[in-house]
Motif scaffolding. Sequence first.
Motif, PDB file in Angstrom:
ATOM      1  N   PRO A 145       0.815  -1.223   0.000  1.00  0.00           N
ATOM      2  CA  PRO A 145       0.000   0.000   0.000  1.00  0.00           C
ATOM      3  C   PRO A 145       0.848   1.272   0.000  1.00  0.00           C
ATOM      4  CG  PRO A 145      -0.912  -1.610   1.528  1.00  0.00           C
ATOM      5  CD  PRO A 145       0.404  -2.159   1.073  1.00  0.00           C
ATOM      6  N   SER A 146       2.005   1.237   0.653  1.00  0.00           N
ATOM      7  CA  SER A 146       2.870   2.418   0.685  1.00  0.00           C
ATOM      8  C   SER A 146       3.390   2.771  -0.707  1.00  0.00           C
ATOM      9  CB  SER A 146       4.054   2.182   1.637  1.00  0.00           C
ATOM     10  OG  SER A 146       4.814   1.051   1.227  1.00  0.00           O
ATOM     11  N   VAL A 147       3.490   1.773  -1.590  1.00  0.00           N
ATOM     12  CA  VAL A 147       3.894   2.021  -2.976  1.00  0.00           C
ATOM     13  C   VAL A 147       2.736   2.628  -3.758  1.00  0.00           C
ATOM     14  CG1 VAL A 147       4.632   0.912  -5.125  1.00  0.00           C
ATOM     15  CG2 VAL A 147       5.657   0.210  -2.959  1.00  0.00           C
ATOM     16  N   ILE A 148       1.543   2.077  -3.547  1.00  0.00           N
ATOM     17  CA  ILE A 148       0.359   2.588  -4.245  1.00  0.00           C
ATOM     18  C   ILE A 148       0.150   4.066  -3.941  1.00  0.00           C
ATOM     19  CG2 ILE A 148      -2.151   2.420  -4.404  1.00  0.00           C
ATOM     20  CD1 ILE A 148      -0.690   0.157  -5.798  1.00  0.00           C
ATOM     21  N   GLN A 154      -4.803   6.912 -12.470  1.00  0.00           N
ATOM     22  CA  GLN A 154      -5.101   7.087 -13.888  1.00  0.00           C
ATOM     23  C   GLN A 154      -6.605   7.132 -14.132  1.00  0.00           C
ATOM     24  OE1 GLN A 154      -4.592   3.791 -16.668  1.00  0.00           O
ATOM     25  NE2 GLN A 154      -3.501   5.185 -18.069  1.00  0.00           N
ATOM     26  N   ALA A 155      -7.322   6.139 -13.600  1.00  0.00           N
ATOM     27  CA  ALA A 155      -8.764   6.082 -13.827  1.00  0.00           C
ATOM     28  C   ALA A 155      -9.395   5.099 -12.857  1.00  0.00           C
ATOM     29  CB  ALA A 155      -9.062   5.663 -15.269  1.00  0.00           C
ATOM     30  N   SER A 156     -10.694   5.252 -12.675  1.00  0.00           N
ATOM     31  CA  SER A 156     -11.448   4.314 -11.854  1.00  0.00           C
ATOM     32  C   SER A 156     -11.924   3.152 -12.716  1.00  0.00           C
ATOM     33  CB  SER A 156     -12.655   5.006 -11.219  1.00  0.00           C
ATOM     34  OG  SER A 156     -13.505   4.057 -10.588  1.00  0.00           O
ATOM     35  N   ALA A 157     -11.902   1.953 -12.134  1.00  0.00           N
ATOM     36  CA  ALA A 157     -12.416   0.774 -12.839  1.00  0.00           C
ATOM     37  C   ALA A 157     -13.712   0.310 -12.183  1.00  0.00           C
ATOM     38  CB  ALA A 157     -11.375  -0.339 -12.837  1.00  0.00           C
ATOM     39  N   ASP A 160     -14.187  -2.771  -9.518  1.00  0.00           N
ATOM     40  CA  ASP A 160     -12.935  -3.523  -9.564  1.00  0.00           C
ATOM     41  C   ASP A 160     -11.783  -2.800  -8.879  1.00  0.00           C
ATOM     42  OD1 ASP A 160     -14.080  -5.632 -10.916  1.00  0.00           O
ATOM     43  OD2 ASP A 160     -13.625  -4.810 -12.892  1.00  0.00           O
ATOM     44  N   GLY A 161     -11.862  -1.481  -8.793  1.00  0.00           N
ATOM     45  CA  GLY A 161     -10.788  -0.747  -8.146  1.00  0.00           C
ATOM     46  C   GLY A 161     -10.377   0.484  -8.926  1.00  0.00           C
ATOM     47  N   THR A 162      -9.122   0.879  -8.748  1.00  0.00           N
ATOM     48  CA  THR A 162      -8.595   2.091  -9.374  1.00  0.00           C
ATOM     49  C   THR A 162      -7.255   1.796 -10.026  1.00  0.00           C
ATOM     50  OG1 THR A 162      -9.660   3.431  -7.656  1.00  0.00           O
ATOM     51  CG2 THR A 162      -7.956   4.491  -8.979  1.00  0.00           C
ATOM     52  N   TRP A 163      -7.092   2.289 -11.247  1.00  0.00           N
ATOM     53  CA  TRP A 163      -5.813   2.123 -11.933  1.00  0.00           C
ATOM     54  C   TRP A 163      -4.826   3.208 -11.488  1.00  0.00           C
ATOM     55  CZ3 TRP A 163      -4.098  -1.872 -14.565  1.00  0.00           C
ATOM     56  CH2 TRP A 163      -5.006  -2.754 -15.158  1.00  0.00           C
ATOM     57  N   HIS A 164      -3.639   2.779 -11.131  1.00  0.00           N
ATOM     58  CA  HIS A 164      -2.538   3.683 -10.804  1.00  0.00           C
ATOM     59  C   HIS A 164      -1.417   3.443 -11.816  1.00  0.00           C
ATOM     60  CE1 HIS A 164      -3.948   4.773  -6.623  1.00  0.00           C
ATOM     61  NE2 HIS A 164      -4.678   3.691  -6.864  1.00  0.00           N
ATOM     62  N   VAL A 165      -0.791   4.516 -12.258  1.00  0.00           N
ATOM     63  CA  VAL A 165       0.235   4.403 -13.303  1.00  0.00           C
ATOM     64  C   VAL A 165       1.463   5.204 -12.923  1.00  0.00           C
ATOM     65  CG1 VAL A 165       0.783   4.784 -15.734  1.00  0.00           C
ATOM     66  CG2 VAL A 165      -1.515   4.080 -15.093  1.00  0.00           C
ATOM     67  N   ARG A 174       1.580  -0.288 -14.337  1.00  0.00           N
ATOM     68  CA  ARG A 174       0.155  -0.032 -14.144  1.00  0.00           C
ATOM     69  C   ARG A 174      -0.351  -1.021 -13.104  1.00  0.00           C
ATOM     70  NH1 ARG A 174      -3.496  -1.054 -18.141  1.00  0.00           N
ATOM     71  NH2 ARG A 174      -4.825   0.706 -17.614  1.00  0.00           N
ATOM     72  N   VAL A 175      -1.104  -0.515 -12.136  1.00  0.00           N
ATOM     73  CA  VAL A 175      -1.621  -1.361 -11.066  1.00  0.00           C
ATOM     74  C   VAL A 175      -3.107  -1.107 -10.891  1.00  0.00           C
ATOM     75  CG1 VAL A 175      -1.490  -1.976  -8.627  1.00  0.00           C
ATOM     76  CG2 VAL A 175       0.596  -1.349  -9.856  1.00  0.00           C
TER      77      VAL A 175
END
Length: 229
Positions: A145-148, A154-157, A160-165, A174-175
């Motif tokens: 989580p500290s990395v996230i 980037q965008a909400s899914a 399913d969650g949220t895209w982080h780039v 991309r996560v």
Amino acid sequence: MRLRNALTLAAAYLAAAGAVQAAPAAPDLDALVTYETRQVTAAGVLRTEIWKERLIRRGDAVWTERVLPSQAHAAHAHESSAEHAGHKHFNFDSAARWVRRDATGQTQLQYVDREHRMVVSVPQAEYGAVGFDGRWDAAAHIVPPSVIEHMPVQASAGRDGTWHVEKGSGWSHRVLWSDARQVALRVESSRGDGSFKRVVTVVPVAAQATLPWQGAGSYTQKEYDDFMD
């Protein structure tokens, strides 16, 4: 180094994330994790590797165990017992990895061979030898989580969650992060030159009634040094 830990996103962002932080409490999780790596070697060989693991997270315990296809069992059956005759041997790649965090936040690492009913404890000084980065939060969340927190959204899914780039130093990551499950559901990492790409997919599954580490206390207890030549 074990393939499942090679070039992990957690390692790539360790400097950006700063000091290792204790992961927050996370809900129980049972999942099937698929790893797919495509790499072009210096010799021009395209190497593709795909493997699956079962992941179980309960409180401060995380269990990951390779899912072996039928071909792997057949290959094992054809191995010659003479290969290991007179030689102490433990297969850390095929054994289950049992990572726990104690009351002080310290990580404890053990590998469990359920077939031979054996548990091997690994000291911190030998984590690198078995391909473990020492981070409980990476084991529990796939991406800490500290990395996230340091990756731009980037965008909400939706559910399913949220895209982080994040991009930099020739890499793109991309996560797809799920706040509800506190886990990365998909991780895509690639080099800008196209020589390497890795995709990690996490699919939650139904929880098992019996936890795999139950009864491990009755197994033969060994230390990592017991297998040193």
